[in-house]
Motif scaffolding. Structure first.
Motif, mmCIF file in Angstrom:
data_model
loop_
_atom_site.group_PDB
_atom_site.id
_atom_site.type_symbol
_atom_site.label_atom_id
_atom_site.label_comp_id
_atom_site.label_asym_id
_atom_site.label_seq_id
_atom_site.Cartn_x
_atom_site.Cartn_y
_atom_site.Cartn_z
ATOM 1 N N UNK A 280 0.855 -1.193 -0.039
ATOM 2 C CA UNK A 280 -0.023 0.058 0.006
ATOM 3 C C UNK A 280 1.051 1.318 -0.108
ATOM 4 N N UNK A 281 0.590 2.206 -0.869
ATOM 5 C CA UNK A 281 1.209 3.394 -0.875
ATOM 6 C C UNK A 281 1.150 4.383 0.345
ATOM 7 N N UNK A 330 -8.780 10.376 1.572
ATOM 8 C CA UNK A 330 -8.148 10.340 3.108
ATOM 9 C C UNK A 330 -7.884 8.783 3.283
ATOM 10 N N UNK A 331 -8.431 7.838 2.570
ATOM 11 C CA UNK A 331 -8.434 6.446 2.922
ATOM 12 C C UNK A 331 -7.513 5.776 1.767
ATOM 13 N N UNK A 332 -6.584 6.262 1.083
ATOM 14 C CA UNK A 332 -5.863 5.784 0.142
ATOM 15 C C UNK A 332 -6.075 5.118 -1.156
ATOM 16 N N UNK A 333 -5.833 5.752 -2.247
ATOM 17 C CA UNK A 333 -6.508 5.369 -3.478
ATOM 18 C C UNK A 333 -5.815 3.931 -3.775
ATOM 19 N N UNK A 338 -10.846 3.635 -0.879
ATOM 20 C CA UNK A 338 -10.221 4.604 -1.506
ATOM 21 C C UNK A 338 -11.008 5.465 -2.293
ATOM 22 N N UNK A 339 -12.184 6.144 -1.583
ATOM 23 C CA UNK A 339 -13.103 6.845 -2.217
ATOM 24 C C UNK A 339 -12.467 8.322 -2.103
ATOM 25 N N UNK A 340 -12.913 9.142 -3.202
ATOM 26 C CA UNK A 340 -12.463 10.575 -3.374
ATOM 27 C C UNK A 340 -14.086 11.571 -3.275
ATOM 28 N N UNK A 341 -14.909 10.706 -2.806
ATOM 29 C CA UNK A 341 -16.322 11.580 -2.757
ATOM 30 C C UNK A 341 -16.196 13.032 -2.012
ATOM 31 N N UNK A 496 -2.174 15.614 0.624
ATOM 32 C CA UNK A 496 -1.033 15.713 -0.558
ATOM 33 C C UNK A 496 -0.554 14.878 -1.580
ATOM 34 N N UNK A 497 -1.599 13.620 -1.556
ATOM 35 C CA UNK A 497 -1.168 12.620 -2.325
ATOM 36 C C UNK A 497 -0.251 11.340 -1.785
ATOM 37 N N UNK A 498 0.079 10.608 -2.660
ATOM 38 C CA UNK A 498 0.437 9.433 -2.035
ATOM 39 C C UNK A 498 1.985 9.031 -2.751
#
Length: 526
Positions: A280-281, A330-333, A338-341, A496-498
């Protein structure tokens, strides 16, 4: 110059740290590692930073442990059962558990340790909310009684992120949970060698000859923690060039977090292998202090999201794009959660919106303290990116650099920024930590019970509880999406991304496990 400097450092270290010849294991049984930071805090319940967690997993154990797929498996527990109504969990410890001072591990140690952990940790605090009582049955068996059912009990008790639920001696665990324990006596596969500990230079662990591993094969943190070394030395090398040279010459065997800009150089050597130790990233974050203006106002926190371009931070911190990706989850793509909702608007900067929100927050250009360190080079570089980015929309940022130990100590200071506190810091956390609402330290918005920054939002906490209470996977997925939309509104921190963090090892080192942090059992040095 680098090699001369390295030789000089080695010579000085040899003079400063005399060790009797008879105490030294044979070279092939000593693993020398350059860790990403110096060890300052010995208590993994008091600090959630990675270096302290690595230390904790060397010398302590937990009741359960996550395998490589983050599924909980019994570790200190031999057997357990659950009542028909789901309100009583009974656990029996496996035989052979003994602290490094010779005392047997008992359920009194376990219960005291769990109570202390529940005060400090995100997932521990959630389990604490559900707990009605913990009761001793006998020295090897205890019962955890719940107020309402919680299916995630083994997952929580096996947590390898945040403040981990390690089992300490009762005498250590009954102390003030807000003050770090200074003893380092666990029951795990390694013993902390306090006599050879030199802050800023060297940390030593010796194989625990009394440790009895589980019979199952090693799998992530789970299974048999079989130690195939006599000794592990962490040699503190904050200068990346020095660490690279040490790896190339064989003075160290593993560089835990190599500088991305030096990976192409060291990878050219046939004697060095570069690999990932976690599937996991990791997540990068810009954390504001919610206790003081302007970030006690959600509009100022939203301004952070609109003012920042993830690519600027990730390129500055980690170089080549092969190692990083944009992500507003917030929960890692790439994780099951991994939602971005709700965070779609933050995919690109919107400086005008950032300026408007900042003005509406009431900010008048007051100096903001961004605490950082170049001991972990990507964090230092990204702190400078943060200052440059935020100044463009009107933030007056003062970056204050110090050593990483001072930065992490300062993060716990709730005082005003002008009195030794802070307004902002950049850091990152493992994907295993951030992928679940139960373990994500940054999305805990339980006010004074939250992680450094102390965000406070009753609605987010209600929604986080709904995730825990969800009866099945489908309803849990929906609950996570609703929670994520709320988090995007209130911004406990700016995602800020992963990035993927590789490690580098010499080719004669094998057996590194896939886990949230680097582990040192199962490793062989040929």
């Amino acid at each position: 110059m680098i090699l001369s400097r390295l030789a000089a450092l080695s010579f000085v270290a040899a003079l400063a740290l005399p060790i009797p010849a008879q105490a030294q294991p044979v070279p092939a049984r000593t693993l020398r590692v350059a860790p990403h930071a110096d060890l300052k805090t010995l208590d993994p319940v008091a600090a959630s930073i990675v270096i302290t967690r690595m230390h904790g997993l060397m010398i302590y154990e937990t009741l359960f442990a996550w395998d490589a797929k983050l599924n909980p498996k019994p570790q200190m527990v031999e057997s357990f059962s659950t009542s028909a109504d789901g309100l009583a969990w009974t656990f029996t410890l496996r035989p052979g558990l003994k602290f490094h001072d010779g005392q047997p591990v008992t359920t009194r140690d376990v219960i005291a340790s769990l109570k202390r952990w529940m005060v400090r940790d995100t997932i521990g605090g959630k389990l604490g909310e559900y707990t009605d009582a913990t009761e001793v049955v006998d020295d090897k068996t205890f019962t955890l009684k719940l107020k309402r059912p919680m299916a995630l009990v083994p997952f929580a008790l096996g947590s390898a992120v945040g403040q981990i639920p390690v089992i300490m001696r009762e005498s250590d665990a009954v102390t003030d949970p807000m003050k770090p324990v200074t003893e380092a006596i666990g029951s795990g596969p390694f013993r902390f060698n306090r006599a050879e500990w030199r802050s800023g230079a060297k940390v030593v662990y010796d194989r625990n000859p009394d440790y009895v591993p589980r019979a199952e094969p090693a799998d992530g943190l789970a299974g048999g923690r079989v130690v195939k070394l006599d000794r592990v030395e962490w040699l503190i090398m904050p200068d990346p060039a020095t660490a690279a040279a040490a790896l190339q010459t064989g003075e160290i065997d593993i560089w835990e977090q190599p500088s991305q800009d030096l990976i192409p150089v060291i990878a050219r050597s046939g004697d060095i292998k570069v690999d990932r130790y976690s599937s996991l990233a990791n997540q990068v974050m810009l954390r504001p202090n919610h206790l003081y203006p302007p970030f006690n106002n959600p509009k100022a926190r939203l301004a952070l999201a609109y003012a920042t371009d993830q690519a600027d931070f990730l390129a500055g911190g980690f170089g080549d794009e092969q190692w990083w990706r944009r992500c507003n989850s917030y929960f890692i793509c790439g994780s099951p959660n991994g939602t971005e909702a709700g965070a779609e608007a933050f995919s690109k900067p919107d400086l005008e919106t950032a300026r408007r929100l900042l003005a509406e927050s009431g900010y008048k250009g007051e100096k903001l303290v961004l605490s950082s360190s170049y001991d972990i080079a990507p964090i230092g570089r990204m702190a400078e990116v943060a200052a440059d980015s935020l100044k463009k929309v009107g933030f007056n940022v003062d970056v204050q650099f110090s050593d990483w130990g001072t930065v992490t100590t300062r993060q716990q200071n709730r005082g005003a920024p002008e009195q030794g506190g802070w307004n902002l810091f950049v850091t990152y956390a493992s994907g295993a930590t951030m992928q679940s609402p139960m373990t994500n330290i940054g999305t805990n918005m339980a006010c004074e019970k939250a992680w450094a920054g102390w965000p406070c939002d009753a609605e987010a906490e209600r929604l986080r509880g709904a995730v825990v209470d969800a009866p099945d996977d489908a309803s849990r997925k929906l609950a996570i999406e609703i929670l994520h939309r709320r988090l995007a509104e209130v911004q406990p921190y700016r995602v800020l991304g992963q990035f993927d963090q590789p490690y580098a090892r010499r080719s004669n080192v094998t057996g590194v496990l896939n886990a949230p942090v680097m582990l040192f059992w199962n490793i062989e040095k040929n």
